[in-house]
Design an enzyme around this catalytic site. Structure first.
Site, short mmCIF file in Angstrom:
data_model
loop_
_atom_site.label_atom_id
_atom_site.label_comp_id
_atom_site.label_asym_id
_atom_site.label_seq_id
_atom_site.Cartn_x
_atom_site.Cartn_y
_atom_site.Cartn_z
N ASN A 88 21.70 -17.03 -10.20
CA ASN A 88 20.69 -16.94 -11.26
C ASN A 88 19.27 -16.74 -10.72
OD1 ASN A 88 19.52 -17.78 -14.07
ND2 ASN A 88 18.62 -19.22 -12.59
N SER A 142 20.05 -8.05 -15.88
CA SER A 142 19.19 -7.80 -17.04
C SER A 142 19.48 -6.42 -17.59
CB SER A 142 17.72 -7.88 -16.63
OG SER A 142 16.91 -7.45 -17.71
N TYR A 166 11.27 -4.85 -10.21
CA TYR A 166 12.19 -5.74 -10.92
C TYR A 166 13.38 -4.99 -11.55
CZ TYR A 166 14.03 -9.27 -14.10
OH TYR A 166 14.87 -10.14 -14.76
N LYS A 170 17.68 -5.06 -10.58
CA LYS A 170 18.83 -5.45 -11.40
C LYS A 170 19.86 -4.32 -11.45
CE LYS A 170 17.41 -9.63 -12.39
NZ LYS A 170 18.09 -10.80 -11.83
N THR A 201 10.52 -17.72 -20.60
CA THR A 201 10.51 -18.49 -19.36
C THR A 201 9.28 -18.09 -18.54
OG1 THR A 201 11.71 -16.86 -18.04
CG2 THR A 201 13.06 -18.47 -19.25
N1 NAP Z 1 13.69 -14.51 -18.95
C1 NAP Z 1 14.22 -13.36 -19.33
O1 NAP Z 1 13.85 -12.79 -20.39
C2 NAP Z 1 15.30 -12.72 -18.52
C3 NAP Z 1 15.84 -11.50 -19.00
C4 NAP Z 1 16.85 -10.90 -18.26
C5 NAP Z 1 17.32 -11.49 -17.12
N2 NAP Z 1 16.77 -12.66 -16.66
C6 NAP Z 1 17.31 -13.23 -15.43
O2 NAP Z 1 17.71 -14.57 -15.66
C7 NAP Z 1 17.60 -15.32 -14.45
C8 NAP Z 1 16.78 -16.57 -14.67
O3 NAP Z 1 15.46 -16.19 -14.99
P1 NAP Z 1 14.44 -17.13 -15.79
O4 NAP Z 1 13.89 -16.31 -16.89
O5 NAP Z 1 15.06 -18.44 -16.07
O6 NAP Z 1 13.28 -17.26 -14.68
P2 NAP Z 1 12.42 -18.50 -14.15
O7 NAP Z 1 12.18 -19.50 -15.23
O8 NAP Z 1 11.26 -17.89 -13.46
O9 NAP Z 1 13.41 -19.19 -13.10
C9 NAP Z 1 13.74 -18.52 -11.91
C10 NAP Z 1 14.42 -19.51 -10.99
O10 NAP Z 1 14.72 -18.82 -9.75
C11 NAP Z 1 14.23 -19.62 -8.70
N3 NAP Z 1 13.94 -18.87 -7.49
C12 NAP Z 1 13.10 -17.83 -7.34
N4 NAP Z 1 13.11 -17.44 -6.05
C13 NAP Z 1 13.96 -18.26 -5.40
C14 NAP Z 1 14.38 -18.37 -4.05
N5 NAP Z 1 13.91 -17.55 -3.08
N6 NAP Z 1 15.29 -19.31 -3.73
C15 NAP Z 1 15.77 -20.15 -4.68
N7 NAP Z 1 15.38 -20.12 -5.96
C16 NAP Z 1 14.49 -19.17 -6.31
C17 NAP Z 1 12.99 -20.31 -9.26
O11 NAP Z 1 12.63 -21.43 -8.46
P3 NAP Z 1 11.10 -21.92 -8.31
O12 NAP Z 1 10.83 -22.85 -9.46
O13 NAP Z 1 11.10 -22.60 -6.99
O14 NAP Z 1 10.22 -20.70 -8.36
C18 NAP Z 1 13.53 -20.69 -10.63
O15 NAP Z 1 14.33 -21.86 -10.54
C19 NAP Z 1 16.99 -14.35 -13.43
O16 NAP Z 1 18.01 -13.75 -12.67
C20 NAP Z 1 16.31 -13.30 -14.29
O17 NAP Z 1 16.13 -12.08 -13.64
C21 NAP Z 1 15.78 -13.28 -17.35
#
Ligand code: NAP
Length: 243
Positions: A88, A142, A166, A170, A201
Site C-alpha cells: 500500500n 490507481s 505518479y 502506477k 488522504t
Molecule cells: N488517496 C487516493 O485518492 C488514492 C487514489 C488511488 C490510489 N491510492 C493509493 O493508495 C495507497 C495509499 O495511499 P493514501 O492515499 O492512503 O496515502 P497516504 O495517506 O499519504 O499514506 C501513504 C502511506 O505510505 C507510507 N509510505 C510512504 N513512503 C514510504 C516508505 N518509503 N516506506 C514505508 N512507508 C512509506 C506513508 O508513511 P509516512 O506516514 O511515514 O509518510 C503512509 O503510511 C497508495 O498506494 C496510493 O497510491 C490513493
C-alpha cells in the site's frame, strides 16, 4: 505457527493503509503494521489494538533493502509465515509534474517507492508467502495508472492531473503485477492490483471524495479472494479497471 491468518500492510500508519489494517483485523486476522516512522507506527498499533485488532508493529521503509529483510525476519519470528501482503505504501512526489518541467529526480524517487519498493518488499516476503496455504498479494494501484483512461475522454477525477511521475508509476506497478502473476501462475499465490477511488488522504491534500475506509474495501476484497479467484488483474469497487 499461528492459526490466525497473518497479514502485512505497508504504509499502514495512516490513510487507506491504516483502514486496510483495521478491516483485516476485524476479520480476526493478525496484522503487521508496516511503517517507517517509529512514533507513527507505534501510535497506529496502539490505536488498532484499542479497536480490538491483533496488531503488531513492523519497522519498514520500502526503499531500503536492509529494512525489508529485517521486516521479513521479524514476521518469521512472530508468525512463521505470511498469508497476505498488501503493498500500500506510496508517495505522490513533488508537484507539479508536467513532463516538460519535471525534475528527473522526482520521477526517480516516486518510482523507487511506488514500484521498486513493491518488488523489494514482495521478494523479501516471498519465502514466507510460499509457506501459506492461500497466499494473496494486493498492490494498491490507481486508475490514474490506466493508459486507457489517461488517453480517453474520462473525467478529471478518473484521469487526474498531468503527472509524469505518479501516474506512470502506477502504470509501471500494474505491469509489474502482471509479470508476477505470469511467473506465479500455476501456484496458489494470487496477485492483483486494486484502485481505492479518489480518497481524502495526505496523498492528495485531503481533496479526495471517498473516506479511507471506503478506499480500503477493494484491498480487503482482493486480500480475501477464494482459491479459484482471479490473478493478474486490476479492480476497483465497480469491477475490472482497464489497463
Ligand atoms: N488517496 C487516493 O485518492 C488514492 C487514489 C488511488 C490510489 N491510492 C493509493 O493508495 C495507497 C495509499 O495511499 P493514501 O492515499 O492512503 O496515502 P497516504 O495517506 O499519504 O499514506 C501513504 C502511506 O505510505 C507510507 N509510505 C510512504 N513512503 C514510504 C516508505 N518509503 N516506506 C514505508 N512507508 C512509506 C506513508 O508513511 P509516512 O506516514 O511515514 O509518510 C503512509 O503510511 C497508495 O498506494 C496510493 O497510491 C490513493
Amino acid at each position: 505457527m499461528s492459526e490466525r491468518t497473518i497479514a502485512l500492510v505497508t504504509g499502514a500508519n495512516k490513510g487507506i493503509g491504516y483502514e486496510i489494517a483495521a478491516g483485516l483485523g476485524a476479520l480476526g486476522w493478525s496484522v503487521g503494521v508496516g511503517a517507517r516512522d517509529d512514533r507513527r507506527r507505534q501510535a497506529a498499533v496502539e490505536s488498532l489494538r484499542a479497536a480490538g485488532v491483533d496488531a503488531f508493529g513492523v519497522p519498514l521503509d520500502v526503499t531500503d533493502d536492509a529494512s525489508a529483510t529485517a521486516a521479513a525476519r521479524l514476521i518469521e519470528e512472530q508468525a512463521g509465515r505470511l498469508d497476505v501482503l498488501v503493498n500500500n505504501a506510496a508517495i505522490s512526489g513533488t508537484m507539479p509534474q508536467e513532463p516538460t518541467r519535471v525534475d528527473p529526480a522526482t520521477v526517480r524517487t516516486v518510482v523507487e517507492t511506488n514500484v521498486i519498493g513493491v518488488i523489494r518488499v514482495t521478494n523479501a516476503m516471498m519465502p514466507l508467502l510460499r509457506r501459506s496455504a492461500s497466499p494473496r498479494i494486493v498492490n494498491m494501484s490507481s486508475s490514474v495508472g490506466s493508459l486507457t483512461l489517461q488517453s480517453g475522454t474520462a473525467g478529471e477525477l478518473t484521469a487526474g492531473p498531468v503527472a509524469v511521475a505518479y501516474s506512470p508509476s502506477k502504470t509501471f506497478l500494474n505491469a509489474v503485477t502482471l509479470q508476477y502473476a505470469r511467473e506465479l501462475s500455476g501456484t496458489n499465490i494470487l496477485i492483483n492490483a486494486g484502485c481505492p477511488g479518489y480518497v481524502a488522504t495526505d496523498l492528495n491534500g485531503f481533496r479526495g471524495v471517498r473516506t479511507p475506509e471506503q478506499g480500503a474495501a477493494i484491498a480487503i476484497k482482493l486480500a480475501t479472494l477464494p482459491d479459484d479467484g482471479p490473478t493478474g488483474q486490476f479492480f476497483d469497487d465497480a469491477g475490472v479497471v482497464p489497463w
